[in-house]
Structures are given as structure tokens and as C-alpha cells.
Design a protein around this motif. Structure first.
Motif, PDB file in Angstrom:
ATOM      1  N   GLU A 178       0.833  -1.195   0.000  1.00  0.00           N
ATOM      2  CA  GLU A 178       0.000   0.000   0.000  1.00  0.00           C
ATOM      3  C   GLU A 178       0.870   1.249   0.000  1.00  0.00           C
ATOM      4  N   ALA A 179       0.325   2.335  -0.517  1.00  0.00           N
ATOM      5  CA  ALA A 179       1.069   3.594  -0.585  1.00  0.00           C
ATOM      6  C   ALA A 179       0.109   4.766  -0.484  1.00  0.00           C
ATOM      7  N   ALA A 180       0.637   5.904  -0.077  1.00  0.00           N
ATOM      8  CA  ALA A 180      -0.147   7.142  -0.022  1.00  0.00           C
ATOM      9  C   ALA A 180       0.185   7.982  -1.250  1.00  0.00           C
ATOM     10  N   PHE A 181      -0.845   8.554  -1.860  1.00  0.00           N
ATOM     11  CA  PHE A 181      -0.669   9.370  -3.057  1.00  0.00           C
ATOM     12  C   PHE A 181      -1.249  10.749  -2.764  1.00  0.00           C
ATOM     13  N   ASP A 182      -0.379  11.743  -2.693  1.00  0.00           N
ATOM     14  CA  ASP A 182      -0.805  13.115  -2.397  1.00  0.00           C
ATOM     15  C   ASP A 182      -1.219  13.823  -3.686  1.00  0.00           C
ATOM     16  N   LEU A 183      -2.448  14.315  -3.698  1.00  0.00           N
ATOM     17  CA  LEU A 183      -2.980  15.024  -4.856  1.00  0.00           C
ATOM     18  C   LEU A 183      -3.110  16.510  -4.533  1.00  0.00           C
ATOM     19  N   PRO A 184      -2.440  17.375  -5.286  1.00  0.00           N
ATOM     20  CA  PRO A 184      -2.579  18.811  -5.056  1.00  0.00           C
ATOM     21  C   PRO A 184      -3.867  19.335  -5.691  1.00  0.00           C
ATOM     22  N   HIS A 185      -4.264  20.527  -5.314  1.00  0.00           N
ATOM     23  CA  HIS A 185      -5.421  21.174  -5.927  1.00  0.00           C
ATOM     24  C   HIS A 185      -4.978  21.712  -7.282  1.00  0.00           C
ATOM     25  N   GLN A 186      -5.420  21.061  -8.367  1.00  0.00           N
ATOM     26  CA  GLN A 186      -4.994  21.520  -9.694  1.00  0.00           C
ATOM     27  C   GLN A 186      -6.114  21.476 -10.737  1.00  0.00           C
ATOM     28  N   PHE A 187      -7.279  20.960 -10.377  1.00  0.00           N
ATOM     29  CA  PHE A 187      -8.413  20.962 -11.285  1.00  0.00           C
ATOM     30  C   PHE A 187      -9.612  21.629 -10.613  1.00  0.00           C
ATOM     31  N   GLU A 188     -10.560  22.108 -11.408  1.00  0.00           N
ATOM     32  CA  GLU A 188     -11.703  22.839 -10.877  1.00  0.00           C
ATOM     33  C   GLU A 188     -12.556  21.995  -9.938  1.00  0.00           C
ATOM     34  N   HIS A 189     -12.616  20.679 -10.168  1.00  0.00           N
ATOM     35  CA  HIS A 189     -13.469  19.850  -9.332  1.00  0.00           C
ATOM     36  C   HIS A 189     -12.841  19.542  -7.975  1.00  0.00           C
ATOM     37  N   HIS A 190     -11.589  19.945  -7.783  1.00  0.00           N
ATOM     38  CA  HIS A 190     -10.945  19.734  -6.487  1.00  0.00           C
ATOM     39  C   HIS A 190     -11.464  20.765  -5.483  1.00  0.00           C
ATOM     40  N   THR A 191     -11.809  20.312  -4.291  1.00  0.00           N
ATOM     41  CA  THR A 191     -12.365  21.202  -3.272  1.00  0.00           C
ATOM     42  C   THR A 191     -11.420  21.416  -2.099  1.00  0.00           C
ATOM     43  N   GLU A 192     -10.282  20.703  -2.081  1.00  0.00           N
ATOM     44  CA  GLU A 192      -9.320  20.838  -0.994  1.00  0.00           C
ATOM     45  C   GLU A 192      -7.966  21.266  -1.541  1.00  0.00           C
ATOM     46  N   ALA A 193      -7.177  21.908  -0.692  1.00  0.00           N
ATOM     47  CA  ALA A 193      -5.844  22.345  -1.121  1.00  0.00           C
ATOM     48  C   ALA A 193      -4.981  21.150  -1.484  1.00  0.00           C
ATOM     49  N   THR A 194      -5.033  20.131  -0.680  1.00  0.00           N
ATOM     50  CA  THR A 194      -4.359  18.867  -0.972  1.00  0.00           C
ATOM     51  C   THR A 194      -5.242  17.728  -0.463  1.00  0.00           C
ATOM     52  N   ARG A 195      -5.039  16.584  -1.075  1.00  0.00           N
ATOM     53  CA  ARG A 195      -5.800  15.406  -0.662  1.00  0.00           C
ATOM     54  C   ARG A 195      -4.913  14.185  -0.809  1.00  0.00           C
ATOM     55  N   THR A 196      -4.963  13.306   0.172  1.00  0.00           N
ATOM     56  CA  THR A 196      -4.188  12.075   0.112  1.00  0.00           C
ATOM     57  C   THR A 196      -5.119  10.905  -0.146  1.00  0.00           C
ATOM     58  N   VAL A 197      -4.824  10.146  -1.199  1.00  0.00           N
ATOM     59  CA  VAL A 197      -5.627   8.974  -1.511  1.00  0.00           C
ATOM     60  C   VAL A 197      -4.767   7.728  -1.310  1.00  0.00           C
ATOM     61  N   ASP A 198      -5.429   6.643  -0.993  1.00  0.00           N
ATOM     62  CA  ASP A 198      -4.727   5.380  -0.812  1.00  0.00           C
ATOM     63  C   ASP A 198      -4.517   4.716  -2.166  1.00  0.00           C
ATOM     64  N   ALA A 199      -3.324   4.197  -2.353  1.00  0.00           N
ATOM     65  CA  ALA A 199      -2.989   3.517  -3.605  1.00  0.00           C
ATOM     66  C   ALA A 199      -2.324   2.189  -3.294  1.00  0.00           C
ATOM     67  N   GLU A 200      -2.131   1.391  -4.332  1.00  0.00           N
ATOM     68  CA  GLU A 200      -1.470   0.100  -4.197  1.00  0.00           C
ATOM     69  C   GLU A 200      -0.452  -0.060  -5.315  1.00  0.00           C
ATOM     70  N   VAL A 201       0.685  -0.637  -4.990  1.00  0.00           N
ATOM     71  CA  VAL A 201       1.755  -0.871  -5.960  1.00  0.00           C
ATOM     72  C   VAL A 201       1.927  -2.373  -6.132  1.00  0.00           C
ATOM     73  N   PHE A 202       2.035  -2.808  -7.381  1.00  0.00           N
ATOM     74  CA  PHE A 202       2.144  -4.223  -7.690  1.00  0.00           C
ATOM     75  C   PHE A 202       3.393  -4.528  -8.504  1.00  0.00           C
ATOM     76  N   ARG A 203       4.070  -5.594  -8.132  1.00  0.00           N
ATOM     77  CA  ARG A 203       5.149  -6.144  -8.974  1.00  0.00           C
ATOM     78  C   ARG A 203       4.578  -7.371  -9.668  1.00  0.00           C
ATOM     79  N   ILE A 204       4.654  -7.378 -10.989  1.00  0.00           N
ATOM     80  CA  ILE A 204       4.157  -8.504 -11.773  1.00  0.00           C
ATOM     81  C   ILE A 204       5.301  -9.095 -12.588  1.00  0.00           C
ATOM     82  N   ALA A 205       5.499 -10.381 -12.474  1.00  0.00           N
ATOM     83  CA  ALA A 205       6.453 -11.100 -13.311  1.00  0.00           C
ATOM     84  C   ALA A 205       5.677 -11.659 -14.495  1.00  0.00           C
ATOM     85  N   TRP A 206       6.105 -11.305 -15.716  1.00  0.00           N
ATOM     86  CA  TRP A 206       5.420 -11.723 -16.934  1.00  0.00           C
ATOM     87  C   TRP A 206       6.206 -12.856 -17.585  1.00  0.00           C
ATOM     88  N   ARG A 207       5.517 -13.885 -18.009  1.00  0.00           N
ATOM     89  CA  ARG A 207       6.172 -15.042 -18.612  1.00  0.00           C
ATOM     90  C   ARG A 207       6.080 -14.984 -20.142  1.00  0.00           C
TER      91      ARG A 207
END
Length: 207
Positions: A178-207
Motif C-alpha cells: 500500500e502507498a499514499a498518493f498526495d494530490l494537489p489542488h490543480q483541477f476545478e473539481h478539487h475542493t481541498e488544497a491537498t488530498r491524500t488517496v490510498d494507492a497500491e503498488v504491484f510487482r508482476i512477473a510476466w512469462r
């Protein structure tokens, strides 16, 4: 090898998007998250002496993080020319010993076919916009076609989807965190100065 915190400090100077596009979900990957992803890849011997391809590289955060860890070569690919210009400036500021090739192209139809061991790193669109749903699926499809291993950032709750996609396309999720992803206020639909959303990182081995 520098520490993860030292790598994050080096990446702190990487500039983000000057005029981000909503439909492309253009957000600067946080330096701490980029450092964690690439440090993890390095510990798994997925960076050194390999080609590293950053799909949807934006202003180059993940590509430059990888370039600081001694790969054979790094390529950053993005469909939008504006952030690629910023990425070139960021490369000069970071001053890695590995040159990065910046290519304009569609990450879902990659015009590249590396014939050496290849690692994909990417922060694909989460598909949060109604006209961009499942965008990360197409990025994963490209990784399945050209990579031996990939590291990708997804919205929280993506475990079932990513594992199923990997299994259906000759891959296997070997690690996830799991990881935290900080989103700055950069689009009109954003209502907060910054927002942190939860994210997930995956390592995939491809055959």
C-alpha cells in the motif's frame, strides 16, 4: 546504492505538470512513492543492467528515479508533448549518469520492442474519470507484451483486478504494498488544497 530517503531527496526537484489535463489524469508522482517503488525494484534486481521503460511518464518522475539506479538505458514514453519538455528539463536538474530517451507515443500502443531484459515502471491513470474508465488495464496490457517484470501504481482496491488480469495474460503478482498518493489542488473539481488517496503498488512477473 543510495538509500530510499536519499533517492526521494534527489527527486524532490522534479517539477510537475504546468497545465495538467483532466482526462489524462496528469498528477506528479510523489517523490517518496517513486523512491519506494524504484528502491523496491532495485532490491529485486529489476533495475541494474536492464532496460527500464516508464509508460505514461509525464514529467519523468519514475524514469528519472530509475535512471539514478544504474540501468542499461531508460525510456520515458508519453502521449502529451508538453510534459515531455518538462521531463527533459528535469533530467538536466537531476543529472543522472544514465541518459534517458524521451519518446512521444501512446502507452497503449507502444512503438517499442526491447529485445533485452525489460522492466516497466508506471503510474497509469486510475480510471477515475467517466470517459477514462479501465485506463490502467490497457497500460497493463502493454506491460504484458513487452516486459519481463512491471511495477505499477493503482487505486486502492485493485488487488482482485490486477491479479486476475496478470493471470489471464501470462503474469503473476509477486509482491504488493500500500502507498499514499498526495494530490494537489490543480483541477476545478478539487475542493481541498491537498488530498491524500490510498494507492497500491504491484510487482508482476510476466512469462
Amino acid at each position: 546504492m543510495s538509500t530510499k530517503s536519499a533517492l526521494a531527496q534527489q527527486l524532490a526537484i522534479v517539477a510537475g505538470f504546468e497545465d495538467p489535463t483532466v482526462s489524462l489524469e496528469q498528477y506528479r508522482t510523489p517523490p517518496e512513492l517513486a523512491a519506494t517503488l524504484v528502491h523496491t525494484a532495485d532490491l529485486h534486481e529489476d533495475i541494474a543492467d536492464r532496460t527500464v521503460l516508464d509508460l505514461g511518464c509525464g514529467t519523468g518522475m519514475l524514469a528519472l528515479a530509475a535512471a539514478l539506479r544504474g540501468p542499461t538505458r531508460v525510456v520515458g514514453l508519453d502521449i502529451d508533448p508538453a510534459p515531455l519538455a518538462t521531463a527533459r528539463e528535469n533530467e538536466r536538474k537531476v543529472a543522472s549518469t544514465t541518459d534517458v530517451g524521451w519518446v512521444r507515443g501512446d502507452a497503449t500502443r507502444v512503438p517499442l520492442a526491447p529485445d533485452d531484459p525489460t522492466t516497466v515502471v508506471m503510474n497509469p491513470p486510475f480510471g477515475a474519470q467517466s470517459d477514462n474508465e479501465h485506463a490502467d488495464r490497457e497500460f497493463l496490457g502493454t506491460a504484458a507484451d513487452i516486459a519481463d517484470v512491471s511495477y505499477s501504481i493503482h487505486n486502492r482496491g485493485s488487488v482482485e483486478f490486477v491479479e486476475a488480469f496478470a493471470a489471464d495474460n501470462g503474469g503473476e503478482v509477486t509482491h504488493a504494498f500500500e502507498a499514499a498518493f498526495d494530490l494537489p489542488h490543480q483541477f476545478e473539481h478539487h475542493t481541498e488544497a491537498t488530498r491524500t488517496v490510498d494507492a497500491e503498488v504491484f510487482r508482476i512477473a510476466w512469462r
